[in-house]
Design a protein around this motif. Structure first.
Motif, PDB file in Angstrom:
ATOM      1  N   PHE A 183      28.019  19.425  90.934  1.00  0.00           N
ATOM      2  CA  PHE A 183      29.151  20.304  91.273  1.00  0.00           C
ATOM      3  C   PHE A 183      30.134  19.492  92.097  1.00  0.00           C
ATOM      4  O   PHE A 183      29.778  18.964  93.156  1.00  0.00           O
ATOM      5  N   PHE A 200      36.147  22.624  90.195  1.00  0.00           N
ATOM      6  CA  PHE A 200      36.680  23.817  90.880  1.00  0.00           C
ATOM      7  C   PHE A 200      38.202  23.733  90.866  1.00  0.00           C
ATOM      8  O   PHE A 200      38.766  22.710  91.240  1.00  0.00           O
ATOM      9  N   THR A 242      34.654  24.604  84.842  1.00  0.00           N
ATOM     10  CA  THR A 242      35.194  24.661  86.203  1.00  0.00           C
ATOM     11  C   THR A 242      35.295  26.103  86.691  1.00  0.00           C
ATOM     12  O   THR A 242      35.249  27.045  85.897  1.00  0.00           O
ATOM     13  N   PHE A 288      27.485  26.544  97.659  1.00  0.00           N
ATOM     14  CA  PHE A 288      26.618  25.896  96.663  1.00  0.00           C
ATOM     15  C   PHE A 288      25.204  25.766  97.214  1.00  0.00           C
ATOM     16  O   PHE A 288      24.218  26.108  96.539  1.00  0.00           O
ATOM     17  N   ALA A 313      31.544  28.715  94.370  1.00  0.00           N
ATOM     18  CA  ALA A 313      30.491  27.704  94.392  1.00  0.00           C
ATOM     19  C   ALA A 313      29.164  28.269  93.889  1.00  0.00           C
ATOM     20  O   ALA A 313      28.396  27.577  93.213  1.00  0.00           O
ATOM     21  N   ALA A 364      29.105  28.171  90.183  1.00  0.00           N
ATOM     22  CA  ALA A 364      28.795  26.830  89.687  1.00  0.00           C
ATOM     23  C   ALA A 364      27.291  26.565  89.751  1.00  0.00           C
ATOM     24  O   ALA A 364      26.688  26.046  88.795  1.00  0.00           O
ATOM     25  N   ALA A 365      26.668  26.913  90.888  1.00  0.00           N
ATOM     26  CA  ALA A 365      25.236  26.673  91.053  1.00  0.00           C
ATOM     27  C   ALA A 365      24.419  27.439  90.016  1.00  0.00           C
ATOM     28  O   ALA A 365      23.517  26.877  89.365  1.00  0.00           O
ATOM     29  N   LEU A 412      24.719  25.924  86.480  1.00  0.00           N
ATOM     30  CA  LEU A 412      23.939  24.699  86.291  1.00  0.00           C
ATOM     31  C   LEU A 412      22.447  25.012  86.164  1.00  0.00           C
ATOM     32  O   LEU A 412      21.748  24.454  85.307  1.00  0.00           O
ATOM     33  N   ARG A 463      32.920  25.746 100.025  1.00  0.00           N
ATOM     34  CA  ARG A 463      32.381  25.405  98.712  1.00  0.00           C
ATOM     35  C   ARG A 463      31.025  24.715  98.834  1.00  0.00           C
ATOM     36  O   ARG A 463      30.098  25.003  98.071  1.00  0.00           O
ATOM     37  N   THR A 473      26.112  17.406  94.740  1.00  0.00           N
ATOM     38  CA  THR A 473      27.491  17.874  94.858  1.00  0.00           C
ATOM     39  C   THR A 473      28.366  16.833  95.533  1.00  0.00           C
ATOM     40  O   THR A 473      27.901  16.085  96.406  1.00  0.00           O
ATOM     41  N   VAL A 511      30.405  20.391  86.824  1.00  0.00           N
ATOM     42  CA  VAL A 511      31.244  21.575  87.032  1.00  0.00           C
ATOM     43  C   VAL A 511      32.252  21.260  88.134  1.00  0.00           C
ATOM     44  O   VAL A 511      31.882  20.731  89.189  1.00  0.00           O
TER      45      VAL A 511
END
Length: 348
Positions: free
Chosen positions: A261, A291, A306, A219, A185, A188-189, A192, A215, A202, A289
């Motif tokens: 996310f 997962f 992802t 994030f 996670a 992903a953060a 972005l 997750r 999210t 994004v």
């Protein structure tokens, strides 16, 4: 005149022993998987088995070894919350199960071990437990995600060898395999933020699942480090439809979101549909994004950026842990944690 029946008589254990130049008991020990047999001797016997065409009597062997040479892949899930998307439809269309099955078979098939797939809704778990207690399989690969699922505890109490596909919701002396959920996670953060998105939201999975909690928390924690104290969120249930609905809910409350996310690829696919319907371009207006890095990520338009978790490798490790547990029931439980990585595609 020799009868046709006599000519076609199946090769015997004695014939294998004669071919290999060893005793009948040695052949029996090889067939029954006794670990103390010398490796070179084992190879000679196996070559003799192939040369003679001998087929072991599995029923007789199981009486000696108390093994069935099969394990169950049990998919445990709460009772249907959405009758439009019933449990059996979900598990057999979700790419997660296919990848877990493929990874487990890579380890089990060379060992001559069969895999039995067993759906287990909570209201039907008594039937599953009865089947397992009767010794139809040697152990269980358990896909269980909800904290309230009673099955992991039951398997521990019954001393049935089992390995979990993720960290259990409650502490248990049971081996499990997982990925670093919060690290994924965080990837992903940071991605972005790195592409210039600053109004982030999210879509989480069900919050009674440790993976969904991790997750979401990962994030939020990653964004807090960068000065973002609040992250708008909506909850889905890891299905495509729930991702679409949660995204509509999130954007209705926070229409300025420019980065999203989504806690798994199936929900992200639904999120992309919602964004199209709302006239939002991806990635120009909203970057997305997911997962998992499942086949769903490649089916999206645009294809989905992802977080990759190596499910096939994780499932293979589950199978290895289970075989070790079956061979050594008193061995301590183990956890094996895999590292995620970000796969960048067209959505972000």
């Amino acid at each position: 005149m020799t009868s046709k029946r006599a000519d076609q008589r199946a090769p015997t254990l004695e014939q294998v022993a004669e071919q290999a130049g060893v005793s009948r008991s040695t052949v029996s020990r090889v067939i029954n998987g006794v670990a103390t047999v010398d490796p070179e001797l084992r190879q000679v016997v196996q070559q003799a088995i192939e040369a003679t065409g001998y087929v072991p009597n599995l029923a007789a062997r199981s009486l000696v070894t108390r093994r069935t040479d099969s394990v169950a892949l049990v998919v445990s899930e709460a009772d249907d919350r959405d009758t439009a998307d019933p449990f059996l439809n979900r598990i057999f269309t979700d790419p997660f199960l296919g990848r877990i099955t493929a990874g487990a078979l890579e380890v089990l098939r060379p060992e001559g071990i069969h895999l039995v797939i067993m759906p287990a809704e909570w209201t039907a778990q008594n039937h599953v437990v009865r089947y397992l207690r009767q010794g139809h399989v040697d152990g269980v690969l358990l896909i269980s995600s909800h904290t309230a699922d009673p099955l992991p505890r039951q398997l521990c109490d019954l001393n049935i060898p089992a390995v979990l596909s993720a960290r259990p919701g409650q502490p248990l002396p049971m081996s499990y395999v997982d990925v670093e959920q919060q690290v994924g996670a965080k990837l992903a953060a940071e991605h972005l933020l790195g592409i210039g998105r600053h109004r982030l939201g999210t879509v989480s999975g069900p919050l009674d699942m440790p993976s969904a909690q991790d997750r979401l928390n990962g994030f939020r924690a990653a964004l807090a480090v960068h000065g973002y104290p609040y992250v708008p969120s909506a909850v889905g249930d890891f299905t495509r439809g729930s991702g679409e609905n949660a995204t509509r809910e999130l954007l209705a409350a926070h229409p300025d979101i420019d980065g999203l996310f989504v806690a798994n690829d199936l929900m992200a696919e639904g999120a992309l549909q919602a964004l199209r319907d709302l006239g939002r371009r991806v990635p120009e207006d909203v970057a997305v994004v997911g997962f998992d890095d499942s086949v769903a990520a490649l089916q999206c338009r645009p294809q989905l950026t992802t977080v990759h978790q190596p499910l096939e490798e994780m499932a293979a490790e589950m199978a290895r842990l289970l075989l070790a547990r079956i061979s050594q029931p008193e061995a301590r439980a183990r956890s094996v944690i895999f590292h995620p990585r970000l796969i960048r595609r067209g959505s972000a």
